[in-house]
Design an enzyme around this catalytic site. Sequence first.
Site, PDB file in Angstrom:
ATOM      1  N   GLU A  66      32.427  27.544  56.715  1.00 41.50           N
ATOM      2  CA  GLU A  66      33.728  26.889  56.657  1.00 41.50           C
ATOM      3  C   GLU A  66      33.624  25.408  57.017  1.00 41.50           C
ATOM      4  O   GLU A  66      34.287  24.561  56.404  1.00 41.50           O
ATOM      5  CB  GLU A  66      34.715  27.589  57.592  1.00 41.50           C
ATOM      6  CG  GLU A  66      35.197  28.935  57.085  1.00 41.50           C
ATOM      7  CD  GLU A  66      35.967  28.836  55.790  1.00 41.50           C
ATOM      8  OE1 GLU A  66      36.789  27.901  55.661  1.00 41.50           O
ATOM      9  OE2 GLU A  66      35.749  29.663  54.896  1.00 41.50           O
ATOM     10  N   CYS A  78      42.733  28.250  39.500  1.00 37.65           N
ATOM     11  CA  CYS A  78      43.832  27.303  39.734  1.00 37.65           C
ATOM     12  C   CYS A  78      43.260  25.968  40.211  1.00 37.65           C
ATOM     13  O   CYS A  78      43.573  25.485  41.298  1.00 37.65           O
ATOM     14  CB  CYS A  78      44.815  27.886  40.757  1.00 37.65           C
ATOM     15  SG  CYS A  78      46.367  26.975  40.895  1.00 37.65           S
ATOM     16  N   CYS A 115      45.170  28.902  33.415  1.00 38.69           N
ATOM     17  CA  CYS A 115      46.393  29.661  33.705  1.00 38.69           C
ATOM     18  C   CYS A 115      46.414  31.018  33.003  1.00 38.69           C
ATOM     19  O   CYS A 115      46.983  31.984  33.516  1.00 38.69           O
ATOM     20  CB  CYS A 115      47.622  28.843  33.315  1.00 38.69           C
ATOM     21  SG  CYS A 115      47.794  27.310  34.273  1.00 38.69           S
ATOM     22  N   CYS A 121      44.931  33.695  35.208  1.00 36.86           N
ATOM     23  CA  CYS A 121      45.422  33.763  36.590  1.00 36.86           C
ATOM     24  C   CYS A 121      46.227  35.038  36.820  1.00 36.86           C
ATOM     25  O   CYS A 121      47.149  35.355  36.044  1.00 36.86           O
ATOM     26  CB  CYS A 121      46.285  32.542  36.888  1.00 36.86           C
ATOM     27  SG  CYS A 121      46.936  32.526  38.575  1.00 36.86           S
ATOM     28  N   CYS A 167      54.465  32.449  38.270  1.00 39.50           N
ATOM     29  CA  CYS A 167      54.128  31.078  38.693  1.00 39.50           C
ATOM     30  C   CYS A 167      55.237  30.113  38.280  1.00 39.50           C
ATOM     31  O   CYS A 167      55.522  29.943  37.084  1.00 39.50           O
ATOM     32  CB  CYS A 167      52.799  30.647  38.078  1.00 39.50           C
ATOM     33  SG  CYS A 167      52.323  28.957  38.504  1.00 39.50           S
TER      34      CYS A 167
END
Length: 371
Positions: free
Chosen positions: A49, A204, A211, A214, A220
């Site tokens: 991270e 995304c 799209c 997705c 959306c």
Amino acid sequence: MARAATAHSPASEPLPAFASRLLAWHAKHGRHDLPWQQPRDPYRVWLSEIMLQQTQVATVTGYFLRFVDALPTLPALARAPADQVMALWSGLGYYSRARNLQRAARLCVEHHGGELPADLDALMALPGIGRSTAGAILSQAFGLRAPILDGNVKRVLCRSHGIDGFPGQRAIELHLWWLADALLPPSQLADYTQAIMDLGATVCTRARPECGNCPLRDDCVALATGRVAELPTPRPRRTLPQRSAAWLVAVHDSRRVLLHRRPSPGIWGGLWSLPEFPDESSLRGDRALGTTFPPPALVPMPAVRHVFTHYALTAQPFRLDIGEDQVHVFAPGPGVAEQDGCRWHPLDELASIGIPQPVRRLLTGLRLRED
């Protein structure tokens, strides 16, 4: 105030539609073979991270593998020499991340038995760990209910829910945190966290989002209103300040270069770099240089340009070849402790210490020309 992370609810509780679609997509299309997922223990999740802040997965993977090979555990990181940590990090940029990483490791050894705490407030009290990083550790390594809000997640939420306004603004950010927490499923927290990050990173995306692939496309708001390209609202434009500097590339016997440890904190803090001056006049007016060498001894090299987060730097390097009778003026000889933060370092041992990437490229090119 940050919300406390909590243990997840029983797996029998039904998943909300948002999470259900994400998890179903992730099972088929998500990333399951990233090195920090095998095993997905707190140290490896934390390290990944921190490395992934401002850095792409493709770049991080190699650095991560080298880092955990050299320092496989949190206690190993805590007791490692700082120069080794900075050398392993060299090239990733944002070097305060590496310094904070080791400071946090040492605090964990001192206060948490050599392990990362499974507590939101305790994690956020450690250097370099904000709420999103803490949430990623808690959800992925401990299976606790904690939201994350990195750049990928902000983009997914802004588009899917049609949120206007720059996400860095306080009011927008607070709303996104509320939404990220409200959308958490009652179970499968580790997979959900990975899924929403993966969706933002691979589908995304900022430019040319896919799209049609997705799992959230049916609901959306950005897609339905034709605002996919507009969301998230970009940061207000600003002019990047320009700065300049002069670097001294002092070379002894074509084998060693004079390096200076940068002060910490600050840009490139703790790394070994070239002695830096505000301009050529200041370099030529340096006490040691001014009393030892005539002006023609300095040879200009190609300028180096590097863009930081807050300004762009143009550095003009000047090469200076040092004779045996002059080497002591700048720093002690090999095998002797550094003097005023300076030392002579072998050009064929650059990998052993932390050096800023633009400086490393310059010195590597210098070494190749010498070879």
